[in-house]
Design an enzyme around this catalytic site. Sequence first.
Site, PDB file in Angstrom:
ATOM      1  N   CYS A 142      -6.554 -26.362 -16.955  1.00 41.86           N
ATOM      2  CA  CYS A 142      -6.614 -26.331 -18.184  1.00 41.86           C
ATOM      3  C   CYS A 142      -7.582 -25.042 -18.387  1.00 41.86           C
ATOM      4  O   CYS A 142      -6.597 -23.835 -19.325  1.00 41.86           O
ATOM      5  CB  CYS A 142      -7.017 -27.442 -19.545  1.00 41.86           C
ATOM      6  SG  CYS A 142      -8.337 -27.494 -18.802  1.00 41.86           S
TER       7      CYS A 142
ATOM      8  N   HIS B 214      -9.702 -25.952 -26.424  1.00 38.13           N
ATOM      9  CA  HIS B 214     -11.134 -25.229 -25.398  1.00 38.13           C
ATOM     10  C   HIS B 214     -11.374 -24.035 -26.304  1.00 38.13           C
ATOM     11  O   HIS B 214      -9.899 -23.566 -26.306  1.00 38.13           O
ATOM     12  CB  HIS B 214     -10.624 -25.209 -23.757  1.00 38.13           C
ATOM     13  CG  HIS B 214     -10.643 -26.048 -23.483  1.00 38.13           C
ATOM     14  ND1 HIS B 214     -10.328 -28.052 -23.965  1.00 38.13           N
ATOM     15  CD2 HIS B 214     -10.046 -26.893 -21.966  1.00 38.13           C
ATOM     16  CE1 HIS B 214     -11.170 -28.829 -23.090  1.00 38.13           C
ATOM     17  NE2 HIS B 214     -10.683 -27.916 -21.656  1.00 38.13           N
TER      18      HIS B 214
ATOM     19  N   SER C 198      -0.949 -51.253 -17.452  1.00 41.49           N
ATOM     20  CA  SER C 198      -0.144 -51.246 -18.120  1.00 41.49           C
ATOM     21  C   SER C 198       1.237 -51.333 -18.205  1.00 41.49           C
ATOM     22  O   SER C 198       1.812 -51.531 -19.012  1.00 41.49           O
ATOM     23  CB  SER C 198      -0.630 -49.138 -18.427  1.00 41.49           C
ATOM     24  OG  SER C 198      -1.502 -48.736 -18.550  1.00 41.49           O
TER      25      SER C 198
ATOM     26  N   SER D 268     -10.990 -34.247 -25.109  1.00 44.24           N
ATOM     27  CA  SER D 268      -9.212 -34.321 -24.633  1.00 44.24           C
ATOM     28  C   SER D 268      -9.398 -34.558 -23.231  1.00 44.24           C
ATOM     29  O   SER D 268      -8.461 -34.774 -22.156  1.00 44.24           O
ATOM     30  CB  SER D 268      -8.912 -33.865 -25.176  1.00 44.24           C
ATOM     31  OG  SER D 268      -8.281 -32.683 -25.736  1.00 44.24           O
TER      32      SER D 268
ATOM     33  N   THR E 148       0.917 -43.592 -19.745  1.00 43.18           N
ATOM     34  CA  THR E 148      -0.150 -43.843 -20.903  1.00 43.18           C
ATOM     35  C   THR E 148      -1.471 -43.469 -21.246  1.00 43.18           C
ATOM     36  O   THR E 148      -2.352 -43.119 -21.601  1.00 43.18           O
ATOM     37  CB  THR E 148      -0.856 -44.755 -20.401  1.00 43.18           C
ATOM     38  OG1 THR E 148      -1.124 -44.981 -19.345  1.00 43.18           O
ATOM     39  CG2 THR E 148       0.212 -46.085 -20.720  1.00 43.18           C
ATOM     40  N   GLY E 149      -1.894 -42.049 -20.607  1.00 41.00           N
ATOM     41  CA  GLY E 149      -3.026 -40.767 -20.146  1.00 41.00           C
ATOM     42  C   GLY E 149      -2.716 -40.079 -21.645  1.00 41.00           C
ATOM     43  O   GLY E 149      -1.532 -40.191 -22.292  1.00 41.00           O
TER      44      GLY E 149
ATOM     45  N   LYS F 117     -12.550 -23.617  -9.748  1.00 42.48           N
ATOM     46  CA  LYS F 117     -11.566 -23.896 -10.140  1.00 42.48           C
ATOM     47  C   LYS F 117     -11.016 -22.355 -10.497  1.00 42.48           C
ATOM     48  O   LYS F 117      -9.485 -21.641 -10.818  1.00 42.48           O
ATOM     49  CB  LYS F 117     -10.685 -24.834 -11.442  1.00 42.48           C
ATOM     50  CG  LYS F 117     -10.772 -25.817 -10.408  1.00 42.48           C
ATOM     51  CD  LYS F 117     -10.853 -27.097 -10.953  1.00 42.48           C
ATOM     52  CE  LYS F 117     -11.007 -28.495 -10.971  1.00 42.48           C
ATOM     53  NZ  LYS F 117     -11.288 -29.384 -12.847  1.00 42.48           N
TER      54      LYS F 117
HETATM   55  P1  NAP Z   1      -6.209 -40.580 -18.497  1.00 39.73           P
HETATM   56  O1  NAP Z   1      -6.166 -39.872 -20.467  1.00 39.73           O
HETATM   57  O2  NAP Z   1      -7.756 -41.285 -18.243  1.00 39.73           O
HETATM   58  O3  NAP Z   1      -4.719 -41.076 -18.087  1.00 39.73           O
HETATM   59  C1  NAP Z   1      -4.765 -41.332 -16.786  1.00 39.73           C
HETATM   60  C2  NAP Z   1      -3.071 -41.321 -16.929  1.00 39.73           C
HETATM   61  O4  NAP Z   1      -3.513 -41.497 -15.497  1.00 39.73           O
HETATM   62  C3  NAP Z   1      -2.996 -42.849 -17.340  1.00 39.73           C
HETATM   63  O5  NAP Z   1      -2.235 -42.915 -17.859  1.00 39.73           O
HETATM   64  C4  NAP Z   1      -3.521 -44.039 -15.884  1.00 39.73           C
HETATM   65  O6  NAP Z   1      -2.983 -45.435 -16.157  1.00 39.73           O
HETATM   66  C5  NAP Z   1      -2.769 -43.385 -14.580  1.00 39.73           C
HETATM   67  N1  NAP Z   1      -3.462 -44.098 -14.064  1.00 39.73           N
HETATM   68  C6  NAP Z   1      -5.225 -43.960 -13.421  1.00 39.73           C
HETATM   69  N2  NAP Z   1      -5.186 -44.147 -12.326  1.00 39.73           N
HETATM   70  C7  NAP Z   1      -3.246 -44.675 -11.867  1.00 39.73           C
HETATM   71  C8  NAP Z   1      -3.179 -45.470 -10.808  1.00 39.73           C
HETATM   72  N3  NAP Z   1      -4.284 -45.782  -9.735  1.00 39.73           N
HETATM   73  N4  NAP Z   1      -2.013 -45.967 -10.668  1.00 39.73           N
HETATM   74  C9  NAP Z   1      -0.653 -44.763 -11.537  1.00 39.73           C
HETATM   75  N5  NAP Z   1      -1.585 -44.350 -12.906  1.00 39.73           N
HETATM   76  C10 NAP Z   1      -2.792 -44.298 -12.732  1.00 39.73           C
HETATM   77  O7  NAP Z   1      -6.279 -38.653 -18.409  1.00 39.73           O
HETATM   78  P2  NAP Z   1      -5.507 -37.358 -19.217  1.00 39.73           P
HETATM   79  O8  NAP Z   1      -6.195 -37.117 -19.117  1.00 39.73           O
HETATM   80  O9  NAP Z   1      -4.244 -37.740 -18.956  1.00 39.73           O
HETATM   81  O10 NAP Z   1      -5.368 -36.552 -17.394  1.00 39.73           O
HETATM   82  C11 NAP Z   1      -4.616 -37.361 -15.831  1.00 39.73           C
HETATM   83  C12 NAP Z   1      -4.935 -35.808 -14.547  1.00 39.73           C
HETATM   84  O11 NAP Z   1      -4.433 -34.949 -15.462  1.00 39.73           O
HETATM   85  C13 NAP Z   1      -5.817 -36.237 -13.937  1.00 39.73           C
HETATM   86  O12 NAP Z   1      -5.216 -35.666 -12.752  1.00 39.73           O
HETATM   87  C14 NAP Z   1      -6.511 -34.535 -14.757  1.00 39.73           C
HETATM   88  O13 NAP Z   1      -6.909 -34.242 -13.124  1.00 39.73           O
HETATM   89  C15 NAP Z   1      -4.874 -33.953 -15.391  1.00 39.73           C
HETATM   90  N6  NAP Z   1      -5.893 -33.184 -15.761  1.00 39.73           N
HETATM   91  C16 NAP Z   1      -4.821 -31.536 -16.066  1.00 39.73           C
HETATM   92  C17 NAP Z   1      -5.535 -30.658 -16.664  1.00 39.73           C
HETATM   93  C18 NAP Z   1      -5.175 -29.696 -16.717  1.00 39.73           C
HETATM   94  O14 NAP Z   1      -6.475 -28.593 -16.665  1.00 39.73           O
HETATM   95  N7  NAP Z   1      -4.169 -29.309 -16.391  1.00 39.73           N
HETATM   96  C19 NAP Z   1      -6.390 -31.854 -17.868  1.00 39.73           C
HETATM   97  C20 NAP Z   1      -6.127 -32.661 -18.171  1.00 39.73           C
HETATM   98  C21 NAP Z   1      -5.882 -33.360 -16.696  1.00 39.73           C
HETATM   99  P3  NAP Z   1      -3.204 -47.283 -17.406  1.00 39.73           P
HETATM  100  O15 NAP Z   1      -3.710 -45.788 -18.513  1.00 39.73           O
HETATM  101  O16 NAP Z   1      -2.507 -47.680 -16.892  1.00 39.73           O
HETATM  102  O17 NAP Z   1      -5.216 -46.525 -16.922  1.00 39.73           O
HETATM  103  N1  12T Z   2     -12.327 -32.870 -14.346  1.00 39.54           N
HETATM  104  O1  12T Z   2      -6.779 -30.458 -14.006  1.00 39.54           O
HETATM  105  O2  12T Z   2     -13.173 -33.285 -17.652  1.00 39.54           O
HETATM  106  O3  12T Z   2      -8.781 -29.861 -12.502  1.00 39.54           O
HETATM  107  O4  12T Z   2     -11.855 -31.552 -18.946  1.00 39.54           O
HETATM  108  C1  12T Z   2      -9.493 -31.212 -15.505  1.00 39.54           C
HETATM  109  C2  12T Z   2      -9.938 -31.029 -16.858  1.00 39.54           C
HETATM  110  C3  12T Z   2      -9.969 -32.202 -14.115  1.00 39.54           C
HETATM  111  C4  12T Z   2      -8.571 -30.627 -13.935  1.00 39.54           C
HETATM  112  C5  12T Z   2     -12.428 -32.351 -17.550  1.00 39.54           C
HETATM  113  C6  12T Z   2     -11.060 -32.456 -15.082  1.00 39.54           C
HETATM  114  C7  12T Z   2      -9.530 -30.915 -14.757  1.00 39.54           C
HETATM  115  C8  12T Z   2     -10.932 -32.071 -16.452  1.00 39.54           C
END
Ligand code: NAP
Ligand code: 12T
Length: 340
Positions: A133, A246, A43, A163, A14-15, A217
């Site tokens: 990213c 970005h 969710s 985002s 859902t994220g 990182k």
């Molecule tokens: P987000 O929009 O806040 O979404 C978070 C997701 O995680 C939602 O589906 C949420 O579910 C779920 N979640 C949170 N707590 C949970 C739990 N205890 N058990 C199960 N599901 C849980 O965040 P996002 O931007 O998609 O990012 C999520 C992850 O991706 C982070 O680890 C972030 O570091 C990583 N990320 C990596 C990059 C990268 O650089 N490659 C970029 C962006 C993000 P609900 O909707 O139910 O709360």
């Molecule tokens: N804090 O995946 O806030 O290590 O833009 C990615 C993006 C952590 C990560 C952000 C963050 C990561 C952000």
Amino acid sequence: MAEKSFHVAVAGATGAVGNQMIACLEEAGFPVRSLRLFASARSAGRTLRFRGETLPVEELREDSFRGIDIALFSAGGSVSEKFAPLAAAAGCVVVDNSSAWRMDPEVPLVVPEVNPHAVAGYRRKGIIANPNCSTIQMVVVLNPIHRRYGIRRVVVSTYQSVSGTGKKAIEELHDQTRALLNFLPVPRAVYPHRIAFNCLPQIDRFLDNGYTKEEMKMVNETHKILEDETIGVTATTVRVPVFYGHSEAVNVETRKPCPPEEVRELLARSPGVLVVDDPAAGRYPMPIDAAGQDLTWVGRIRRDESVQNGLNLWIVADNIRKGAATNAVQIAQLLARDHL
Ligand code: NAP
Ligand code: 12T
């Protein structure tokens, strides 16, 4: 023989990233036999669409990965720390988007255009890490330059969209902008300061050396992906009031001479790269153009006249697509094609 197909799961469905993972699986025509969608208990009961079907979102639990072949994780570092090993123990291969496993020496850190061979290392822990990213879009462009000219040092400053922080941060920029333009009190929940009409020289938390975790990182992940710790890398990472995409100003010093015209041709032939570099026509990469697609755009390619062999570049990509979801699905495609 029938084409192989796989039982796939998305954790964090859902994220901001998870949602795009589902879209990327569909767009890539990934051979999905079944798709399970997991998120927090909040969710459970929601539904999401995949290939015209309505699928339920389920609460992530310790036994969720029974019968799953490939799990794409994007639910935060603490969820990955706990659940990725459980998923791997259940026989599933995890592609993890959080920073939890990236620097583990037994976990490959993969950008398919750069180090696809590293995928084979998934066997040690059952986990493959997706880089940050900002690192991904930078190494897609640096790798061809490094192989041809040898990079001595990189100085990067980033201009990162909200985002990257997730769906609550996208709402925060929206709500703050609307409040300011209507002379209303400005809400603040996600970032330490107002992000609307501002720039924050802080992404993630501060470390003891005065750099942020995001900056380190970029240093450490670049060394691991390019498999060369001799490259000097230093970063300043900045949050800007942009929704998607970005941007990075990158200064590169090379060992061999690197004429900008030759670099432009080299990059135009490099996988995953789009050169947009026609300043006379006012053409250069911008987040509003790079958002919603999968290439890494590079422009403003010019000589750094202050050193012997130097370049300045401007690199832009969609942080949720190539910076996260697309890269993870590309890793899954390598796994599916060569390993599973
Ligand atoms: P987000 O929009 O806040 O979404 C978070 C997701 O995680 C939602 O589906 C949420 O579910 C779920 N979640 C949170 N707590 C949970 C739990 N205890 N058990 C199960 N599901 C849980 O965040 P996002 O931007 O998609 O990012 C999520 C992850 O991706 C982070 O680890 C972030 O570091 C990583 N990320 C990596 C990059 C990268 O650089 N490659 C970029 C962006 C993000 P609900 O909707 O139910 O709360
Ligand atoms: N804090 O995946 O806030 O290590 O833009 C990615 C993006 C952590 C990560 C952000 C963050 C990561 C952000």
